[in-house]
Write a protein that holds these residues in place. Structure first.
Motif, PDB file in Angstrom:
ATOM      1  N   GLN A 123       0.834  -1.203   0.000  1.00  0.00           N
ATOM      2  CA  GLN A 123       0.000   0.000   0.000  1.00  0.00           C
ATOM      3  C   GLN A 123       0.866   1.250   0.000  1.00  0.00           C
ATOM      4  OE1 GLN A 123      -3.518   0.241  -0.350  1.00  0.00           O
ATOM      5  NE2 GLN A 123      -2.787   2.300  -0.817  1.00  0.00           N
ATOM      6  N   ARG A 124       1.973   1.202   0.739  1.00  0.00           N
ATOM      7  CA  ARG A 124       2.904   2.347   0.753  1.00  0.00           C
ATOM      8  C   ARG A 124       3.474   2.593  -0.639  1.00  0.00           C
ATOM      9  NH1 ARG A 124       3.867   0.082   5.773  1.00  0.00           N
ATOM     10  NH2 ARG A 124       5.685  -1.132   5.137  1.00  0.00           N
TER      11      ARG A 124
ATOM     12  N   ASN B  96       0.827   4.162  -2.768  1.00  0.00           N
ATOM     13  CA  ASN B  96       0.638   5.573  -2.401  1.00  0.00           C
ATOM     14  C   ASN B  96       1.713   6.474  -2.986  1.00  0.00           C
ATOM     15  OD1 ASN B  96      -1.627   4.860  -0.948  1.00  0.00           O
ATOM     16  ND2 ASN B  96      -0.595   4.879   1.044  1.00  0.00           N
TER      17      ASN B  96
END
Length: 192
Positions: free
Chosen positions: A51-52, A55
């Motif tokens: 997810q990082r 992002n």
């Protein structure tokens, strides 16, 4: 060599897949008593570390921007089931509108990708690869988003492995798979 696209697609539509199992001239149809699926519902998941990466928007996605590069990337491993003949078949299917490469890019560099066959609302994943860390994982997340958006019913991963399990991959028996596949191929879905 000329290939019968209709016969090949009918084979996939009946639950079979092509593999070269023992060298260059061993291309055959295979089936499995159990089939691995990537969920297209809330069961789909991925590591929080990914997810990082998502992002950060380090990757862009494209479809068929470098189909040949994805085929070669998928075949470029110590042991491969993608023979020269199967590469030709993938290109024939791509030209006919059935085979797709779903790609991640970092600038002008192909970062990773997933090779698959699309029949109606079924995406049959043939292989995936990466050149840049996280390239194929981001491709997986973005492909699932696309398949959901386009109302696909089935994402067939063919065979399960620990990497796919991190995305919620699960196994069903052949009877369940064929019923789901039969429903999926009657849909009118388009990846692009």
């Amino acid at each position: 060599m000329q290939y019968d696209v209709t016969a090949i697609i009918q084979g996939y539509a009946q639950g079979y897949f092509l593999m070269a199992n023992d060298g260059e001239h061993s291309l055959e149809w295979y089936s499995s008593r159990k089939r691995a699926l990537i969920p297209l519902d809330e069961r789909f998941r991925y590591p929080s570390s990914l997810q990082r990466v998502l992002n950060q928007n380090r990757f862009t996605v494209a479809i068929n921007r470098d189909f040949t590069g994805v085929v070669e990337g998928c075949a470029n491993r110590e042991e491969t089931w993608i023979s020269s003949e199967l590469k030709e078949i993938y290109h024939t299917l791509n030209y006919a509108g059935f085979a797709y490469s779903f790609e991640t890019w970092q600038g002008d560099e192909l970062a990773g990708g997933i090779l698959g066959i699309v029949i109606g609302g079924a995406f049959i994943g043939e292989s995936m690869f990466f050149r840049i860390p996280e390239g194929s994982k981001v491709a997986m997340v973005k492909l699932v988003e696309r398949l959901r958006q386009k109302n696909f019913i089935l994402f067939d991963a063919q065979m399960n492995n620990p990497h796919l399990e991190r995305f919620g991959c699960y196994v069903i028996n052949n009877k369940e798979y064929k019923a789901l596949l039969k429903k999926a191929i009657t849909q009118r879905c388009f990846l692009t």
